[in-house]
Design an enzyme around this catalytic site. Structure first.
Site, PDB file in Angstrom:
ATOM      1  CG  HIS A  88     -28.936  -6.947  21.718  1.00 29.17           C
ATOM      2  ND1 HIS A  88     -29.135  -5.586  21.809  1.00 29.17           N
ATOM      3  CD2 HIS A  88     -29.823  -7.511  22.556  1.00 29.17           C
ATOM      4  CE1 HIS A  88     -30.116  -5.351  22.675  1.00 29.17           C
ATOM      5  NE2 HIS A  88     -30.551  -6.500  23.145  1.00 29.17           N
ATOM      6  CG  ASP A 167     -38.849  -1.519  19.710  1.00 30.31           C
ATOM      7  OD1 ASP A 167     -39.510  -2.442  20.226  1.00 30.31           O
ATOM      8  OD2 ASP A 167     -37.861  -1.006  20.255  1.00 30.31           O
ATOM      9  NE  ARG A 174     -42.911  -5.233  25.130  1.00 29.47           N
ATOM     10  CZ  ARG A 174     -41.627  -5.472  24.874  1.00 29.47           C
ATOM     11  NH1 ARG A 174     -41.005  -4.826  23.906  1.00 29.47           N
ATOM     12  NH2 ARG A 174     -40.980  -6.381  25.554  1.00 29.47           N
ATOM     13  CB  SER A 189     -38.707  -5.286  21.275  1.00 28.32           C
ATOM     14  OG  SER A 189     -37.982  -4.183  21.720  1.00 28.32           O
ATOM     15  CE  LYS A 193     -34.927  -2.287  19.945  1.00 26.72           C
ATOM     16  NZ  LYS A 193     -35.216  -1.976  21.310  1.00 26.72           N
TER      17      LYS A 193
HETATM   18  N1  URA Z   1     -34.617  -4.665  25.049  1.00 26.03           N
HETATM   19  C1  URA Z   1     -35.348  -4.262  23.999  1.00 26.03           C
HETATM   20  O1  URA Z   1     -34.863  -3.568  23.119  1.00 26.03           O
HETATM   21  N2  URA Z   1     -36.633  -4.651  23.933  1.00 26.03           N
HETATM   22  C2  URA Z   1     -37.207  -5.407  24.862  1.00 26.03           C
HETATM   23  O2  URA Z   1     -38.366  -5.726  24.721  1.00 26.03           O
HETATM   24  C3  URA Z   1     -36.442  -5.813  25.949  1.00 26.03           C
HETATM   25  C4  URA Z   1     -35.139  -5.435  26.027  1.00 26.03           C
END
Ligand code: URA
Length: 434
Positions: A88, A167, A174, A189, A193
């Protein structure tokens, strides 16, 4: 609202406002209640701001992440005969590394179940890039995802609505309450995932520098450490590289342009920084997955990574041989002086790419496949007055003015420093394994 709730949102907000540690039941309740609509957006906004201002300790972050994972499904790939491993990136300008990396790691024996997102703001999204390939489909059912993973060893697709739904609501909130920047909220966050995605090993590419979300290397390190900790606690073999985003990666930014560059890498060519970072991340992923004795450089050279890419694109309806979309209009920006290019502002290049139509300002907007920027010279190289620095592409020429405006002063050209070297962040700023 109906029924008797275990807590009151006001009490939870007040606890964090007054710098108290939130209890496990409070955290479990607030995430669940917010996801099912029993806590209002204005209450969650106040709590998010209290978290941004007062922080959370590592236990609270871990519990918050778990509660977000439990808000949806957790995928399971134990039926596969290869170890699962994913990457990621926190996002940067010209960061197309996932495209060559996923098939490369698959060609070396890993299974890469990559659930990706679309771009918002100045950084591009992997799905937007792949959608510039005629026919390619981002939305797959879980069964289709498994079939592609079994057949090709890698799948890149959209995360379904069932994955960490908490999320999805929190991230949207947010975005409009100036609370994106809190490390506990970013880390939970991303990791909710990735953990729900079911990968056994994970390599995080945390970008730092002017074109990154976390421009300060120390904040990037803290984010990396927080995420590695969360992954390990959840049983995912997680490590992080903090990598440079002071200058755009490679020589293209924009959807189809980045696919073209990724295919060049898979064909054994491509810009040196893209090849280097792809190989470093591939080695890290293979090591984290416990796969030994495979050399990713060989898989790029012998065509096996390219074969995997072609199979992966076809399996999702794409035509790997189709011509990629090209924007209707282009404009060249030339050097205003001769000398050494001392810097290139990645953020300005990212914003210009977005303004040309490659990115979106609101969720759900369509993006232009051909829009973007080709970069002709990078910092450290000699340029002559009048030689091309950028070529800008768009289907809608009225966008050029705003893109050109942000690109003003985006490069600095001057005499080579006495050291004989242009100051830049090293490609790998740090490596965090525990
Ligand atoms: N990417 C995400 O999935 N969440 C965040 O809070 C910031 C970047």
């Amino acid at each position: 609202m109906s029924g008797v709730e275990a807590f009151s949102a006001v009490e939870v907000i007040a606890a964090k406002r007054d710098r108290h540690e939130l209890s496990d039941p409070q955290i479990d309740w607030i995430i669940d209640a917010y996801t099912r609509g029993a806590v209002a957006d204005e209450q969650m906004s106040a709590l998010l701001m209290a978290i941004l201002l007062n922080g959370m300790n590592s236990h609270e972050i871990s519990r918050w992440t778990d509660a977000m994972i439990k808000s949806g499904e957790r995928m399971n790939w134990s039926m596969l005969d290869r170890p699962t491993v994913d990457k990621h990136s926190t996002g940067g300008v010209g960061d197309k590394i996932t495209l060559p990396l996923a098939p490369l790691v698959a060609a070396c024996g890993g299974a890469v179940p990559q659930l990706s997102g679309r771009g918002l703001g100045h950084t591009g999204g992997t799905l937007d890039k792949l959608e510039s390939i005629p026919g390619w489909r981002a939305s797959l059912s879980n069964d289709e995802m498994l079939a592609v993973l079994k057949d090709c060893g890698a799948v890149i697709c959209a995360a379904g609505a069932g994955l960490a739904p908490a999320d999805k609501k929190l991230y949207a909130l947010r975005d409009v309450t100036a609370t994106v920047e809190a490390i506990p909220l970013i880390a939970s966050s991303i990791m909710s995932k990735k953990i729900a995605e079911g990968t056994a090993a994970l390599v995080l590419d945390v970008k730092t520098g002017g074109g990154a979300f976390m421009s300060d290397p120390d904040r990037a390190r803290e984010l990396a450490r927080t995420m590695v900790n969360l992954g390990k606690r959840a049983g995912v073999n997680t490590r992080a590289l903090v990598t440079a985003m002071d200058v755009p990666l490679g020589l293209t930014a924009g959807n189809a342009l980045e696919v073209r560059e990724s295919v060049e890498v898979l064909a054994g060519g491509g810009p040196a920084d893209i090849v280097e970072l792809t190989l470093i991340l591939a080695r890290e992923m293979l090591d984290a997955a416990g796969i030994r004795g495979k050399d990713p450089e060989t898989a790029l050279r012998d065509g096996s990574a390219m074969d995997t890419w072609r199979r992966m694109i076809k399996a999702q309806g794409g035509d790997p041989d189709a011509a990629l979309p090209v924007a209707k209009e282009s404009v060249v920006v030339s050097a205003e002086a001769s000398g050494t290019m001392l810097s290139m502002d990645a953020m300005k290049v990212g914003v210009a790419t977005w303004r040309l139509g490659a990115g979106r300002s609101r969720q759900g907007e369509t993006v232009q496949a051909g829009a973007g920027i080709e970069i002709h010279n990078k910092p450290g190289e000699e340029v002559t007055k009048g030689s091309p620095i950028y070529t800008l592409h768009t289907d809608t020429p009225e966008r050029f003015a705003r893109a050109l405006e942000i690109l003003t002063n985006s490069v600095v050209i001057g005499p080579m420093p006495a050291s004989g070297k242009v100051e830049r962040l090293p490609l790998i700023v740090d490596r965090i394994v525990d």
